[in-house]
Design a protein around this motif. Sequence first.
Motif, PDB file in Angstrom:
ATOM      1  N   TRP A  56       8.841   0.000   6.592  1.00 50.71           N
ATOM      2  CA  TRP A  56       8.016   1.020   6.136  1.00 50.71           C
ATOM      3  C   TRP A  56       8.739   2.336   5.924  1.00 50.71           C
ATOM      4  N   GLN A  57       9.370   2.427   7.036  1.00 50.54           N
ATOM      5  CA  GLN A  57      10.262   3.813   7.393  1.00 50.54           C
ATOM      6  C   GLN A  57      11.082   3.888   5.946  1.00 50.54           C
ATOM      7  N   GLU A  58      11.918   2.812   5.397  1.00 54.08           N
ATOM      8  CA  GLU A  58      12.814   3.064   4.446  1.00 54.08           C
ATOM      9  C   GLU A  58      11.839   3.486   3.164  1.00 54.08           C
ATOM     10  N   ALA A  94       1.929   7.019  -6.871  1.00 49.83           N
ATOM     11  CA  ALA A  94       1.052   7.912  -7.220  1.00 49.83           C
ATOM     12  C   ALA A  94       1.771   9.371  -7.560  1.00 49.83           C
ATOM     13  N   GLY A  95       2.584   9.506  -6.474  1.00 52.79           N
ATOM     14  CA  GLY A  95       3.509  10.927  -6.792  1.00 52.79           C
ATOM     15  C   GLY A  95       3.597  11.604  -5.620  1.00 52.79           C
ATOM     16  N   ALA A 106       0.151  10.863  -0.431  1.00 53.26           N
ATOM     17  CA  ALA A 106       0.562   9.609  -0.030  1.00 53.26           C
ATOM     18  C   ALA A 106       0.042   9.375   1.576  1.00 53.26           C
ATOM     19  N   VAL A 107       0.700  10.363   2.128  1.00 57.53           N
ATOM     20  CA  VAL A 107       0.558  10.297   3.701  1.00 57.53           C
ATOM     21  C   VAL A 107      -1.016  10.631   4.028  1.00 57.53           C
ATOM     22  N   ASP A 108      -1.549  11.463   3.219  1.00 51.34           N
ATOM     23  CA  ASP A 108      -3.138  11.697   3.748  1.00 51.34           C
ATOM     24  C   ASP A 108      -3.710  10.489   3.412  1.00 51.34           C
ATOM     25  N   ARG A 129       0.809  -1.167   0.195  1.00 49.31           N
ATOM     26  CA  ARG A 129      -0.176  -0.067  -0.105  1.00 49.31           C
ATOM     27  C   ARG A 129       0.987   1.370   0.044  1.00 49.31           C
ATOM     28  N   ILE A 130       1.898   1.150   0.950  1.00 50.32           N
ATOM     29  CA  ILE A 130       2.967   2.283   0.781  1.00 50.32           C
ATOM     30  C   ILE A 130       3.450   2.673  -0.726  1.00 50.32           C
ATOM     31  N   ASP A 131       3.957   1.282  -1.159  1.00 48.02           N
ATOM     32  CA  ASP A 131       4.562   1.496  -2.673  1.00 48.02           C
ATOM     33  C   ASP A 131       3.591   1.938  -3.558  1.00 48.02           C
ATOM     34  N   ALA A 132       2.257   1.573  -3.506  1.00 47.38           N
ATOM     35  CA  ALA A 132       1.187   2.089  -4.412  1.00 47.38           C
ATOM     36  C   ALA A 132       0.830   3.841  -4.249  1.00 47.38           C
TER      37      ALA A 132
END
Length: 194
Positions: free
Chosen positions: A131-133, A77-78, A83-85, A70-73
């Motif tokens: 995740w942090q990386e 997206a840019g 992404a954080v939202d 999910r983080i990668d996706a």
Amino acid sequence: MSPRRSDSRDRMLRGASELLREYGAGATSIDRVLARTGAPRGSVYHHFPGGRAQLVEEAVTRSGDHMLRRIDAATEAGDPLEAVDSFFALWRELLTESGYRVGCPIVAVAAETNDEAPQLARSAAAVFARWQEALAAHFHRHGLPLPRSTRLAAFVIAALEGAVIMSRAGRTTAPLDAAAAEMRELLTHAFHDQ
């Protein structure tokens, strides 16, 4: 591995992840996993010869990988702010739809001391590090220096996970909403001040 055996293994891992999210690590027993999934008792030790500790450890890794995808996706997206939202929005949805019953399975394992299975804490730490990386790499691609990207990524994860815990306890998204608003402001300044 035959498809039927793989399905049983997957069901048990999914069931263990669900139980971790709802009840925590201490309450995620083999009996509960079997009751949740309908898997036969003999399949537990066939797929997880290390017993409960192996099952929980693999469920943590699987849950961590799911969120990493999910983080990668989101980061592909840019915009790093969007992404954080999206992570805060995802948790808002998960919390409200579950009646505040679900939390993060990684936190569930990390928050409990388990002297009999110290590898569980190490597995949780490894998931948080991945995740942090991933977040740090995304922030760095958008122009932040790597040390700042790494610190901000750790802060995003810590703020989000803490807000989820507070929201579950209070049965309200107010802590999550507050953390999301402050995080957006912080990241807006970080990316505009570079």
